[in-house]
Design a protein around this motif. Sequence first.
Motif, PDB file in Angstrom:
ATOM      1  N   PRO A 157      12.654  32.026  44.706  1.00 21.50           N
ATOM      2  CA  PRO A 157      12.095  33.383  44.798  1.00 21.50           C
ATOM      3  C   PRO A 157      12.776  34.184  45.903  1.00 21.50           C
ATOM      4  O   PRO A 157      13.039  33.680  46.990  1.00 21.50           O
ATOM      5  CB  PRO A 157      10.622  33.133  45.139  1.00 21.50           C
ATOM      6  N   LYS A 158      13.059  35.457  45.611  1.00 23.05           N
ATOM      7  CA  LYS A 158      13.757  36.304  46.582  1.00 23.05           C
ATOM      8  C   LYS A 158      12.937  36.502  47.851  1.00 23.05           C
ATOM      9  O   LYS A 158      13.490  36.658  48.936  1.00 23.05           O
ATOM     10  CB  LYS A 158      14.107  37.650  45.934  1.00 23.05           C
ATOM     11  N   VAL A 159      11.604  36.488  47.732  1.00 22.61           N
ATOM     12  CA  VAL A 159      10.767  36.662  48.915  1.00 22.61           C
ATOM     13  C   VAL A 159      10.844  35.439  49.822  1.00 22.61           C
ATOM     14  O   VAL A 159      10.483  35.491  50.991  1.00 22.61           O
ATOM     15  CB  VAL A 159       9.303  36.934  48.504  1.00 22.61           C
ATOM     16  N   PHE A 160      11.326  34.322  49.304  1.00 24.33           N
ATOM     17  CA  PHE A 160      11.495  33.074  50.062  1.00 24.33           C
ATOM     18  C   PHE A 160      12.878  33.091  50.710  1.00 24.33           C
ATOM     19  O   PHE A 160      13.080  33.668  51.759  1.00 24.33           O
ATOM     20  CB  PHE A 160      11.308  31.896  49.111  1.00 24.33           C
ATOM     21  N   THR A 161      13.853  32.515  50.077  1.00 27.57           N
ATOM     22  CA  THR A 161      15.227  32.540  50.597  1.00 27.57           C
ATOM     23  C   THR A 161      16.204  33.099  49.587  1.00 27.57           C
ATOM     24  O   THR A 161      17.316  33.489  49.934  1.00 27.57           O
ATOM     25  CB  THR A 161      15.694  31.122  50.970  1.00 27.57           C
ATOM     26  N   GLY A 162      15.789  33.137  48.314  1.00 27.36           N
ATOM     27  CA  GLY A 162      16.715  33.548  47.270  1.00 27.36           C
ATOM     28  C   GLY A 162      17.801  32.504  47.071  1.00 27.36           C
ATOM     29  O   GLY A 162      17.784  31.424  47.659  1.00 27.36           O
ATOM     30  N   GLY A 163      18.747  32.826  46.231  1.00 31.33           N
ATOM     31  CA  GLY A 163      19.872  31.921  45.992  1.00 31.33           C
ATOM     32  C   GLY A 163      19.584  30.916  44.893  1.00 31.33           C
ATOM     33  O   GLY A 163      18.436  30.612  44.576  1.00 31.33           O
ATOM     34  N   LEU A 164      20.647  30.407  44.301  1.00 33.15           N
ATOM     35  CA  LEU A 164      20.519  29.451  43.209  1.00 33.15           C
ATOM     36  C   LEU A 164      19.944  28.126  43.697  1.00 33.15           C
ATOM     37  O   LEU A 164      20.260  27.670  44.792  1.00 33.15           O
ATOM     38  CB  LEU A 164      21.893  29.206  42.579  1.00 33.15           C
ATOM     39  N   ILE A 165      19.117  27.506  42.870  1.00 37.19           N
ATOM     40  CA  ILE A 165      18.523  26.227  43.225  1.00 37.19           C
ATOM     41  C   ILE A 165      19.576  25.122  43.183  1.00 37.19           C
ATOM     42  O   ILE A 165      19.700  24.318  44.107  1.00 37.19           O
ATOM     43  CB  ILE A 165      17.366  25.879  42.263  1.00 37.19           C
ATOM     44  N   ASP A 166      20.354  25.094  42.096  1.00 45.84           N
ATOM     45  CA  ASP A 166      21.321  24.016  41.916  1.00 45.84           C
ATOM     46  C   ASP A 166      22.497  24.500  41.087  1.00 45.84           C
ATOM     47  O   ASP A 166      22.593  24.238  39.890  1.00 45.84           O
ATOM     48  CB  ASP A 166      20.656  22.817  41.228  1.00 45.84           C
ATOM     49  N   GLN A 167      23.383  25.264  41.725  1.00 42.10           N
ATOM     50  CA  GLN A 167      24.644  25.688  41.107  1.00 42.10           C
ATOM     51  C   GLN A 167      24.462  26.243  39.693  1.00 42.10           C
ATOM     52  O   GLN A 167      25.181  25.918  38.768  1.00 42.10           O
ATOM     53  CB  GLN A 167      25.631  24.523  41.086  1.00 42.10           C
ATOM     54  N   HIS A 168      23.471  27.073  39.524  1.00 44.06           N
ATOM     55  CA  HIS A 168      23.232  27.796  38.276  1.00 44.06           C
ATOM     56  C   HIS A 168      22.584  26.964  37.173  1.00 44.06           C
ATOM     57  O   HIS A 168      22.339  27.466  36.074  1.00 44.06           O
ATOM     58  CB  HIS A 168      24.522  28.424  37.731  1.00 44.06           C
ATOM     59  N   ASN A 169      22.297  25.695  37.428  1.00 38.52           N
ATOM     60  CA  ASN A 169      21.591  24.897  36.423  1.00 38.52           C
ATOM     61  C   ASN A 169      20.171  25.433  36.248  1.00 38.52           C
ATOM     62  O   ASN A 169      19.499  25.772  37.226  1.00 38.52           O
ATOM     63  CB  ASN A 169      21.550  23.421  36.840  1.00 38.52           C
ATOM     64  N   PHE A 170      19.706  25.498  35.001  1.00 36.09           N
ATOM     65  CA  PHE A 170      18.368  25.988  34.679  1.00 36.09           C
ATOM     66  C   PHE A 170      17.386  24.828  34.595  1.00 36.09           C
ATOM     67  O   PHE A 170      17.742  23.727  34.162  1.00 36.09           O
ATOM     68  CB  PHE A 170      18.384  26.724  33.331  1.00 36.09           C
ATOM     69  N   PHE A 171      16.150  25.095  35.005  1.00 31.52           N
ATOM     70  CA  PHE A 171      15.100  24.078  34.986  1.00 31.52           C
ATOM     71  C   PHE A 171      13.982  24.518  34.056  1.00 31.52           C
ATOM     72  O   PHE A 171      13.375  25.570  34.260  1.00 31.52           O
ATOM     73  CB  PHE A 171      14.525  23.872  36.398  1.00 31.52           C
ATOM     74  N   GLY A 172      13.706  23.708  33.023  1.00 33.97           N
ATOM     75  CA  GLY A 172      12.570  23.991  32.162  1.00 33.97           C
ATOM     76  C   GLY A 172      11.282  23.907  32.945  1.00 33.97           C
ATOM     77  O   GLY A 172      10.391  24.755  32.813  1.00 33.97           O
ATOM     78  N   THR A 173      11.155  22.888  33.782  1.00 33.19           N
ATOM     79  CA  THR A 173      10.042  22.760  34.726  1.00 33.19           C
ATOM     80  C   THR A 173      10.608  22.968  36.120  1.00 33.19           C
ATOM     81  O   THR A 173      11.327  22.115  36.638  1.00 33.19           O
ATOM     82  CB  THR A 173       9.377  21.374  34.636  1.00 33.19           C
ATOM     83  N   PRO A 174      10.331  24.107  36.744  1.00 32.27           N
ATOM     84  CA  PRO A 174      10.934  24.403  38.049  1.00 32.27           C
ATOM     85  C   PRO A 174      10.534  23.380  39.106  1.00 32.27           C
ATOM     86  O   PRO A 174       9.410  22.875  39.100  1.00 32.27           O
ATOM     87  CB  PRO A 174      10.359  25.787  38.389  1.00 32.27           C
ATOM     88  N   PRO A 175      11.440  23.050  40.027  1.00 27.64           N
ATOM     89  CA  PRO A 175      11.099  22.135  41.115  1.00 27.64           C
ATOM     90  C   PRO A 175      10.114  22.795  42.079  1.00 27.64           C
ATOM     91  O   PRO A 175      10.394  23.859  42.629  1.00 27.64           O
ATOM     92  CB  PRO A 175      12.450  21.867  41.791  1.00 27.64           C
TER      93      PRO A 175
END
Length: 352
Positions: A113-131
């Motif tokens: 979330p941008k209100v947190f730190t923003g930025g990709l979680i893992d090099q643009h990999n998408f998560f069906g169930t977010p970490p």
Amino acid sequence: MFLVSTDFTTSTHGELGCITCHGGDNVMDKDAAHAGMQPYPSRDLQGICYQCHAGVTDTFADSIHYNLHGMQNGLMAFSHDSLLSDSPHHDEIFDKNCIACHATCGDCHVSRPKVFTGGLIDQHNFFGTPPMDQTCFGCHGARNAGEFMGTVGFRGDVHFEMGMTCMDCHPVNNFHGTGEVNDSMWTKAELPSCYDCHDDQRPGQSELQVHNIHGDSLSCQVCHAQANNNCFECHVEYNEDQTGLGSTSTVRLMFRIGKNPIQSEMRPYEYVTLRHIPTYVDSFEVVGPDLLPNYDDISNWKYSPTHNIQRITFQNESCDACHGNEKIFLQEEDLLESDSKANWNLIPVVPQ
């Protein structure tokens, strides 16, 4: 590479190619390639995500995570107006402060979330169930998610210690919405209940007599939750270029039981755990005068479904740990001079 992993290029989203989602042009010149590029393509719910996930984006448009109806309605309840459009000052507060917590598809499924730190979680990999630690924690880390994971307070939640996540209790419609507009988080469909897993502990059905004796007079958290994070006297100030409103408040870990401010058929409890929210009558004075005329009609001690459950807590170790123990019940001395007068209605008679 830093932004895109090799695995992503062969994934479902990766095979679409960069410009399918982000726009721009597939040419070698950097400036030309990035012309018209959209860094946050999921901002438009009728855009690229809609093309493959129309069912999800249609319901998400009315979800609290996307439109923040709960925050909007909570803010307007303090005023004489019912709609943000009726009050330019409240509209400005919502737009320059509250809306920062608004989430898009990408804020959970590929980025922090941008209100947190923003930025990709893992090099643009998408998560069906977010970490959970990268997404839920980003917006809810100061309270429920932080308490659940043990980063706020004394100890985390027993369910987290067993390996469970937010999604093990909250169904997906709590995040994606159902297509219905909710006035607050309390009106969401299928909110979790302890009885979803512990049906045998219902009053009158439990092997534990303490559950049967207290019946529906106590929420589960009264006995099984720990101290939670409480915020007081929020001050809102403009940033240097007047484009945003930042806030600061005093924070204290406390455990208080009081009368149920939202008693209903779904939540019939007489006693519940409470949490103090930071709003006070002068919170928004930098934006305009007298913006919270209904301040004293609304308590700023709120019902709290505290997410730091343990089977054994200091208040349930014995009968005496709770009965007659004034320290754990909301009392007159807990109320600040700046608190809403409505808080007085939540002070209980301490059970003997």
